[in-house]
Design a protein around this motif. Structure first.
Motif, PDB file in Angstrom:
ATOM      1  N   VAL A 211       0.838  -1.207   0.000  1.00 21.28           N
ATOM      2  CA  VAL A 211       0.000   0.000   0.000  1.00 21.28           C
ATOM      3  C   VAL A 211       0.870   1.253   0.000  1.00 21.28           C
ATOM      4  N   ARG A 212       1.924   1.244   0.811  1.00 27.27           N
ATOM      5  CA  ARG A 212       2.823   2.402   0.859  1.00 27.27           C
ATOM      6  C   ARG A 212       3.499   2.636  -0.491  1.00 27.27           C
ATOM      7  N   ASP A 213       3.992   1.544  -1.111  1.00 23.35           N
ATOM      8  CA  ASP A 213       4.666   1.682  -2.404  1.00 23.35           C
ATOM      9  C   ASP A 213       3.711   2.236  -3.464  1.00 23.35           C
ATOM     10  N   SER A 214       2.455   1.773  -3.442  1.00 25.97           N
ATOM     11  CA  SER A 214       1.477   2.280  -4.411  1.00 25.97           C
ATOM     12  C   SER A 214       1.225   3.766  -4.203  1.00 25.97           C
ATOM     13  N   TYR A 215       1.135   4.170  -2.940  1.00 25.75           N
ATOM     14  CA  TYR A 215       0.903   5.588  -2.639  1.00 25.75           C
ATOM     15  C   TYR A 215       2.084   6.439  -3.105  1.00 25.75           C
ATOM     16  N   LEU A 216       3.306   5.978  -2.827  1.00 23.32           N
ATOM     17  CA  LEU A 216       4.488   6.732  -3.243  1.00 23.32           C
ATOM     18  C   LEU A 216       4.592   6.780  -4.763  1.00 23.32           C
ATOM     19  N   PHE A 217       4.219   5.680  -5.418  1.00 22.46           N
ATOM     20  CA  PHE A 217       4.272   5.643  -6.875  1.00 22.46           C
ATOM     21  C   PHE A 217       3.328   6.668  -7.490  1.00 22.46           C
ATOM     22  N   THR A 218       2.076   6.668  -7.033  1.00 18.94           N
ATOM     23  CA  THR A 218       1.097   7.595  -7.615  1.00 18.94           C
ATOM     24  C   THR A 218       1.420   9.046  -7.275  1.00 18.94           C
ATOM     25  N   SER A 219       2.106   9.268  -6.161  1.00 15.90           N
ATOM     26  CA  SER A 219       2.437  10.644  -5.767  1.00 15.90           C
ATOM     27  C   SER A 219       3.448  11.271  -6.719  1.00 15.90           C
ATOM     28  N   SER A 220       4.320  10.450  -7.294  1.00 19.87           N
ATOM     29  CA  SER A 220       5.379  10.997  -8.149  1.00 19.87           C
ATOM     30  C   SER A 220       5.196  10.662  -9.631  1.00 19.87           C
ATOM     31  N   ALA A 221       4.241   9.815  -9.982  1.00 18.01           N
ATOM     32  CA  ALA A 221       4.079   9.372 -11.362  1.00 18.01           C
ATOM     33  C   ALA A 221       3.390  10.429 -12.224  1.00 18.01           C
ATOM     34  N   THR A 222       3.611  10.305 -13.516  1.00 19.02           N
ATOM     35  CA  THR A 222       2.919  11.151 -14.492  1.00 19.02           C
ATOM     36  C   THR A 222       1.571  10.503 -14.811  1.00 19.02           C
ATOM     37  N   LYS A 223       0.543  11.327 -14.922  1.00 20.85           N
ATOM     38  CA  LYS A 223      -0.804  10.793 -15.157  1.00 20.85           C
ATOM     39  C   LYS A 223      -1.312  11.263 -16.520  1.00 20.85           C
ATOM     40  N   VAL A 224      -1.801  10.300 -17.287  1.00 19.30           N
ATOM     41  CA  VAL A 224      -2.364  10.582 -18.611  1.00 19.30           C
ATOM     42  C   VAL A 224      -3.609   9.719 -18.790  1.00 19.30           C
ATOM     43  N   ASN A 225      -4.356   9.998 -19.857  1.00 22.13           N
ATOM     44  CA  ASN A 225      -5.500   9.161 -20.194  1.00 22.13           C
ATOM     45  C   ASN A 225      -5.054   8.051 -21.139  1.00 22.13           C
ATOM     46  N   GLY A 226      -5.473   6.832 -20.832  1.00 24.43           N
ATOM     47  CA  GLY A 226      -5.162   5.692 -21.677  1.00 24.43           C
ATOM     48  C   GLY A 226      -6.437   5.005 -22.137  1.00 24.43           C
ATOM     49  N   THR A 227      -6.253   3.958 -22.935  1.00 21.92           N
ATOM     50  CA  THR A 227      -7.390   3.238 -23.505  1.00 21.92           C
ATOM     51  C   THR A 227      -7.197   1.738 -23.326  1.00 21.92           C
ATOM     52  N   VAL A 228      -8.242   1.066 -22.902  1.00 26.91           N
ATOM     53  CA  VAL A 228      -8.208  -0.395 -22.816  1.00 26.91           C
ATOM     54  C   VAL A 228      -8.286  -0.951 -24.231  1.00 26.91           C
ATOM     55  N   VAL A 229      -7.243  -1.685 -24.639  1.00 27.77           N
ATOM     56  CA  VAL A 229      -7.196  -2.190 -26.016  1.00 27.77           C
ATOM     57  C   VAL A 229      -7.449  -3.686 -26.091  1.00 27.77           C
TER      58      VAL A 229
ATOM     59  N   GLU B  79       2.872   8.615 -24.864  1.00 33.32           N
ATOM     60  CA  GLU B  79       4.073   9.104 -24.204  1.00 33.32           C
ATOM     61  C   GLU B  79       4.341  10.547 -24.644  1.00 33.32           C
ATOM     62  N   PRO B  80       4.970  11.355 -23.801  1.00 33.90           N
ATOM     63  CA  PRO B  80       5.199  12.776 -24.141  1.00 33.90           C
ATOM     64  C   PRO B  80       6.015  12.969 -25.412  1.00 33.90           C
ATOM     65  N   ALA B  81       6.963  12.082 -25.662  1.00 41.25           N
ATOM     66  CA  ALA B  81       7.840  12.240 -26.826  1.00 41.25           C
ATOM     67  C   ALA B  81       7.200  11.720 -28.104  1.00 41.25           C
TER      68      ALA B  81
ATOM     69  N   VAL C 225      -4.155   6.640 -16.351  1.00 35.83           N
ATOM     70  CA  VAL C 225      -2.945   5.827 -16.192  1.00 35.83           C
ATOM     71  C   VAL C 225      -1.880   6.655 -15.487  1.00 35.83           C
ATOM     72  N   ALA C 226      -1.191   6.036 -14.545  1.00 32.36           N
ATOM     73  CA  ALA C 226      -0.029   6.653 -13.905  1.00 32.36           C
ATOM     74  C   ALA C 226       1.200   5.862 -14.335  1.00 32.36           C
ATOM     75  N   TYR C 227       2.231   6.553 -14.806  1.00 31.10           N
ATOM     76  CA  TYR C 227       3.447   5.847 -15.212  1.00 31.10           C
ATOM     77  C   TYR C 227       4.672   6.618 -14.730  1.00 31.10           C
ATOM     78  N   SER C 228       5.749   5.876 -14.546  1.00 33.46           N
ATOM     79  CA  SER C 228       6.990   6.474 -14.048  1.00 33.46           C
ATOM     80  C   SER C 228       8.053   6.447 -15.137  1.00 33.46           C
ATOM     81  N   ALA C 229       9.168   7.107 -14.873  1.00 35.45           N
ATOM     82  CA  ALA C 229      10.240   7.203 -15.864  1.00 35.45           C
ATOM     83  C   ALA C 229      10.865   5.848 -16.171  1.00 35.45           C
ATOM     84  N   ASP C 230      10.802   4.929 -15.224  1.00 37.67           N
ATOM     85  CA  ASP C 230      11.407   3.611 -15.456  1.00 37.67           C
ATOM     86  C   ASP C 230      10.468   2.648 -16.171  1.00 37.67           C
TER      87      ASP C 230
END
Length: 235
Positions: free
Chosen positions: A29-47, A69-71, A96-101
């Protein structure tokens, strides 16, 4: 393994496993909270919706999500947790929340915290069961110590050996010894029941033999049949 040892060790194993699962759930739970706090959030689509049969032959599902992705371009990820509910449909828009890694997750309570809360809930049950059993064992030991200090001692006659049908380990019920002693005030026969024991000692008292009993004079239901002479110890 000796059932007496199993019964004594079992609560501690349950409590330790429960504590471990609680800790694991909390860390997830802690890791999920820390992840969402620093992740980039965008809209995605279920494919895509993946499906398979689990070990119980029930159909379970998980979504495959694509997000930009931004690029430029896009990336896909598959939700790690399977669910018996088809919670998404192809074409549905999700946050969707995603991180640099490259780690990515759907921003929903179940996707982010479901695994951690499930582990924590199972851990809480294990810890409660194991802790409760160990607490009752220790309380009984303390009760016996108080009886030995302040209780009334009598010699009681063995009536019968029976099995306690209310509890079992691997379909085997423990033994209890029923004994009787005469009430010094009324002359009535009072029956006492020993604590449960799982293995029969070599020199078990037979009907008509005498054993020591200690009871609370204010509440004779609180008592202890002393079988330490034949190797049966409390707790």
């Amino acid at each position: 393994m000796n059932r007496t040892i199993v019964v004594r060790v079992f609560p501690m194993i349950f409590a330790v496993v429960g504590a471990g699962l609680l800790l694991l759930g909390g860390l997830l739970v802690r890791d999920s909270y820390l992840f969402t706090s620093s992740a980039t959030k965008v809209n995605g689509t279920v494919v895509e919706i993946e499906s398979r049969y689990d070990s119980d032959d029930d159909l379970v599902y998980r979504p495959v999500v694509e997000y930009p992705e931004p690029a430029g371009g896009s990336s896909r990820f598959t939700e790690p947790m399977w669910s018996g509910l088809k919670r998404y449909r192809v074409g549905e828009r999700v946050e969707v929340a995603y991180s640099a890694d490259g780690e990515a997750r759907i921003v929903s309570f179940f996707s982010l915290y479901g695994a951690g809360l499930i582990f924590a809930a199972i851990g809480a049950v294990f810890a409660a069961v194991g802790g409760g059993m160990e607490w009752r064992r220790r309380r009984r030991q303390a009760q016996i110590r108080r009886l030995l200090q302040r209780g009334t001692r009598v010699m009681a006659t063995v009536v019968e050996l029976t099995r306690d049908q209310r509890i079992s380990v691997n379909d085997v019920h423990p033994y209890i010894l029923q004994v009787e002693a005469e009430d010094a005030d009324t002359g009535a026969r009072r029956r006492f029941t020993s604590d449960r024991f799982w293995e029969l000692p070599k020199h078990l008292p037979q009907p008509g033999d005498e054993v020591k009993v200690v009871f609370d004079p204010d509440d004779p239901e609180v008592h202890w049949v002393d079988l330490t002479a034949i190797g049966i110890h409390p707790g």
